[in-house]
Design a protein around this motif. Structure first.
Motif, PDB file in Angstrom:
ATOM      1  N   LEU A 142       0.836  -1.207   0.000  1.00 26.40           N
ATOM      2  CA  LEU A 142       0.000   0.000   0.000  1.00 26.40           C
ATOM      3  C   LEU A 142       0.871   1.259   0.000  1.00 26.40           C
ATOM      4  O   LEU A 142       0.614   2.207  -0.759  1.00 26.40           O
ATOM      5  CB  LEU A 142      -0.933  -0.004   1.213  1.00 26.40           C
ATOM      6  CG  LEU A 142      -1.919   1.159   1.311  1.00 26.40           C
ATOM      7  CD1 LEU A 142      -2.860   1.184   0.106  1.00 26.40           C
ATOM      8  CD2 LEU A 142      -2.729   1.067   2.604  1.00 26.40           C
ATOM      9  N   LYS A 143       1.932   1.270   0.825  1.00 23.59           N
ATOM     10  CA  LYS A 143       2.853   2.411   0.848  1.00 23.59           C
ATOM     11  C   LYS A 143       3.548   2.568  -0.496  1.00 23.59           C
ATOM     12  O   LYS A 143       3.734   3.673  -1.010  1.00 23.59           O
ATOM     13  CB  LYS A 143       3.892   2.227   1.958  1.00 23.59           C
ATOM     14  CG  LYS A 143       3.326   2.335   3.362  1.00 23.59           C
ATOM     15  CD  LYS A 143       4.417   2.083   4.402  1.00 23.59           C
ATOM     16  CE  LYS A 143       3.842   2.134   5.819  1.00 23.59           C
ATOM     17  NZ  LYS A 143       4.880   1.821   6.840  1.00 23.59           N
ATOM     18  N   PHE A 144       3.948   1.431  -1.072  1.00 23.94           N
ATOM     19  CA  PHE A 144       4.598   1.438  -2.388  1.00 23.94           C
ATOM     20  C   PHE A 144       3.673   2.042  -3.439  1.00 23.94           C
ATOM     21  O   PHE A 144       4.078   2.892  -4.238  1.00 23.94           O
ATOM     22  CB  PHE A 144       4.977   0.000  -2.758  1.00 23.94           C
ATOM     23  CG  PHE A 144       5.317  -0.211  -4.210  1.00 23.94           C
ATOM     24  CD1 PHE A 144       6.561   0.141  -4.708  1.00 23.94           C
ATOM     25  CD2 PHE A 144       4.389  -0.762  -5.088  1.00 23.94           C
ATOM     26  CE1 PHE A 144       6.874  -0.052  -6.044  1.00 23.94           C
ATOM     27  CE2 PHE A 144       4.694  -0.960  -6.419  1.00 23.94           C
ATOM     28  CZ  PHE A 144       5.946  -0.604  -6.894  1.00 23.94           C
ATOM     29  N   LYS A 145       2.400   1.635  -3.425  1.00 30.06           N
ATOM     30  CA  LYS A 145       1.422   2.118  -4.419  1.00 30.06           C
ATOM     31  C   LYS A 145       1.205   3.628  -4.284  1.00 30.06           C
ATOM     32  O   LYS A 145       1.024   4.332  -5.285  1.00 30.06           O
ATOM     33  CB  LYS A 145       0.086   1.394  -4.235  1.00 30.06           C
ATOM     34  CG  LYS A 145       0.113  -0.095  -4.545  1.00 30.06           C
ATOM     35  CD  LYS A 145       0.041  -0.366  -6.024  1.00 30.06           C
ATOM     36  CE  LYS A 145      -0.155  -1.843  -6.302  1.00 30.06           C
ATOM     37  NZ  LYS A 145      -0.116  -2.134  -7.753  1.00 30.06           N
ATOM     38  N   GLN A 146       1.222   4.116  -3.055  1.00 28.15           N
ATOM     39  CA  GLN A 146       1.011   5.560  -2.839  1.00 28.15           C
ATOM     40  C   GLN A 146       2.129   6.371  -3.506  1.00 28.15           C
ATOM     41  O   GLN A 146       1.866   7.405  -4.117  1.00 28.15           O
ATOM     42  CB  GLN A 146       0.950   5.847  -1.339  1.00 28.15           C
ATOM     43  CG  GLN A 146      -0.344   5.361  -0.680  1.00 28.15           C
ATOM     44  CD  GLN A 146      -0.292   5.428   0.834  1.00 28.15           C
ATOM     45  OE1 GLN A 146       0.770   5.603   1.439  1.00 28.15           O
ATOM     46  NE2 GLN A 146      -1.452   5.284   1.477  1.00 28.15           N
ATOM     47  N   LEU A 147       3.371   5.891  -3.402  1.00 25.30           N
ATOM     48  CA  LEU A 147       4.483   6.579  -4.053  1.00 25.30           C
ATOM     49  C   LEU A 147       4.416   6.448  -5.570  1.00 25.30           C
ATOM     50  O   LEU A 147       4.763   7.369  -6.303  1.00 25.30           O
ATOM     51  CB  LEU A 147       5.819   6.011  -3.547  1.00 25.30           C
ATOM     52  CG  LEU A 147       6.175   6.324  -2.094  1.00 25.30           C
ATOM     53  CD1 LEU A 147       7.435   5.568  -1.683  1.00 25.30           C
ATOM     54  CD2 LEU A 147       6.374   7.819  -1.899  1.00 25.30           C
TER      55      LEU A 147
END
Length: 614
Positions: A554-559
């Protein structure tokens, strides 16, 4: 001038997948290759799969490619690996029948609607105002095209090396492509050079099998393709032997003739497949290295000496080989050799595999700096799909590193400079519990549906399988049984740990010793296919670990969703380091996430970039 929608240059594993994908999507396609009889040739070991590589093959299958089902049908052996290491590590490795694989892949290509096969050598790309419009061949023929996919393998200025003998060839016995590299340079592309090598092949009749350990595959394996309908698989053996002190001594004696030592070979080869001379140089005290003897085809007595890669002169190869147990009188049918070749570093590509400088030019396989049939095929498939979508005026298919090993590979190729040909490995993926060999059908279903290569029947099959997995996981979380009933069941299964209160069936399945089929003793369970049962069991057993990984994703997708304009001037950002600026200008990332994976870009550089964009 003949006109096509797409021209694929090269008939290796990347070229086959690219050509099949574009033709099956309805585009008029031509494959131009140096030698039609070498289509889908396995120049080195005819193996498919293994850690990381198997994951690629199952992903190719779900996205509509050919390699998985082809290997399932034309193999000598399929073997399970890493069975004791948990679901993220379990894979299948196949030993293909080199002859049948090649012949039948050509048959598939020849019977594909919209696809033409042409034997010739492409020497020039036809480009106008940074837009490709065709190719020109050695015979002086011009072919018009809206997109071109380069899948040139080891043939760009290829040179074969055996000892101090060096001659032009893409692989032993076949011509190289001498002029295309210079054309690419003239068009402004950066071209560099790599090297790869292969072992000698020996005559099966000259081997003393009484000194070898015989190894077998699985009669009922996990196939690469979940669409494969095949009850039993062939069980053709391979054999294991080892190097010894005599091998070490003889190799050290012969190192003076090694082209690596003499400097004839200056380029880098695959680090994970070192030559016997490199093994002795790097590990001078290690005497025992595994040597696997593998058949190349049921129609041939040629045996591949896996673990004995070398480009030493013929007399040195023979003397070293004869020190190995079982190979004292082995007769070499083909000597090992190295091949040096040009490639085009992948930082010049978008994640769609389209070139950033020349619109309509796509690259796949070893031309991007990779090694391996699986890596090549995966890139070829994606390049063929995206070349087609460009012509059909559809947005490209991007696969990120949280979705598939294909995404990990392409992301690494574009952003991480490697000193040797790139190979997919599980250690390269930070989300490998999600990117398992067995769950590609769940991960890539939506992508596959969007691409449109799979038939309606296969899409429905996937849809139904996913539905069954989700429904059963949900159901098992709702069924409760008493503490006494649960503990008696665990006691019967020799479990050491027991419950202190009533439990859900899903909690019982989390125990290492319990399988999904064991639950039959407690509740009624449906008769699902094995690949569906595996998903249900794995999802519940590893739920807590997968939830942790999902938070990271999820953090990866936000970036990844913090986009950077395509023509953004990175030199306008004040304060970022020179090394970061160099990488940003070279790669020209399209998101903050992508920028963060470029070598030399620090957290501070990213913070300055984000602030500037805001």
């Amino acid at each position: 001038m003949q006109e096509f929608d797409i021209i694929v240059v090269g008939g290796g594993h990347a070229g086959c997948e690219a050509a099949l994908a574009s033709a099956r999507l309805g585009l008029k396609t031509a494959m131009i290759t140096l030698y039609l009889d070498s289509i889908a040739m396995m120049s080195c070991n005819p193996s498919i799969g293994g850690p990381g590589k198997s994951n690629l093959v199952t992903e190719i299958d779900i996205l509509g490619g050919e390699m998985a089902r082809h290997t399932d049908h034309f193999n000598l052996q399929l073997k399970h690996l890493n069975e004791s290491k948990g679901p993220a590590a379990r894979v299948t490795r196949g030993q293909a029948d080199k002859f049948l694989y090649r012949i039948n892949m050509r048959r598939v290509l020849e019977h594909t609607v919209n696809l033409s096969l042409i034997q010739d050598c492409v020497e020039e790309l036809l480009v106008e105002e940074n837009q490709i419009f065709g190719v020109k061949t050695r015979l002086g023929i011009q072919y018009k095209a809206k997109a071109v996919v380069l899948c040139t393998g080891t043939f760009l200025k290829g040179k074969v090396v055996i000892g101090d003998v060096v001659y032009s060839a893409g692989r032993q016995g076949e011509n190289s492509a001498e002029k295309l590299s210079e054309n690419l340079r003239a068009l402004g592309l950066k071209v560099e050079r790599y090297q790869t090598a292969t072992p000698p092949r020996i005559d099966k009749k000259s081997i003393d099998f009484s000194k070898l350990k015989e190894l077998h595959g699985e009669e009922y394996p996990r196939y690469f393709s979940i669409f494969t309908q095949k009850e039993k698989n062939k069980i053709v053996p391979t054999w294991l032997t080892y190097t010894n002190e005599k091998t070490l001594e003889k190799t050290k004696e012969m190192l003076q003739y090694s082209p690596i030592v003499s400097g004839i070979i200056e380029t880098h080869g695959p680090r994970h497949c070192p030559s016997i001379d490199r093994k002795v140089l790097n590990f001078p005290d290690k005497t025992e290295h595994q040597i696997f003897l593998e058949m190349e085809s049921l129609d041939s007595d040629e045996i591949y000496v896996n673990g004995f890669t070398t480009a030493m002169p013929p007399f040195a190869q023979e003397e070293i080989l004869h020190t190995i147990s079982g190979l004292e009188h082995a007769k070499i049918m083909r000597y090992g050799y190295a091949v040096e070749y040009d490639y085009v570093p992948a930082f010049q590509l978008y994640p769609s595999l389209e070139n950033k400088k020349i619109s309509g030019l796509f690259c796949a396989g070893q031309i991007n700096g990779t090694s391996g049939y699986e890596e090549a095929a995966a890139q070829g498939l994606l390049a063929g799909i995206n070349a087609s979508r460009k012509i059909l005026k559809k947005s490209p298919i991007f696969i990120d590193r949280s979705e598939a090993y294909i995404g990990v590979m392409i992301d690494d190729l574009i952003h991480k400079k490697t000193p040797e040909p790139y190979r997919v490995l599980p250690s390269r993926s930070e989300y490998r519990l999600h990117l398992r060999f067995d769950n590609a059908f769940m991960r890539l279903y939506e992508k596959s549906k969007e691409i449109g290569l799979l038939s309606k029947e296969k899409i429905s099959f996937l849809e139904e399988a996913i539905k069954k997995v989700k429904q059963e996981v949900k159901r098992l979380k709702t069924i409760s049984i008493s503490m006494q009933e649960a503990n008696q069941f665990l006691k019967n299964k020799n479990c050491m740990d027991f419950f202190s209160k009533g439990v859900k069936i899903s909690d019982i399945l989390k125990r290492k010793e319990i399988s999904y089929l064991d639950l039959k003793e407690l509740i009624e369970i449906p008769e699902y296919p094995e690949f569906v049962r595996n998903q249900i069991e794995t999802i519940l057993k590893y739920e807590i670990f997968m939830e942790r990984e999902e938070k990271q994703i999820l953090k990866f997708k936000q970036l990844e969703q913090q986009f950077i304009p395509r023509n953004f001037d990175f030199s306008s950002v004040k304060g970022i380091s020179n090394i970061a600026l160099s990488g940003l200008l070279e790669v020209k990332p399209l998101s903050i996430g992508e920028a963060g994976r470029i070598s030399g870009v620090t957290g501070n550089d990213l913070a300055l970039l984000i602030a500037h964009l805001r």
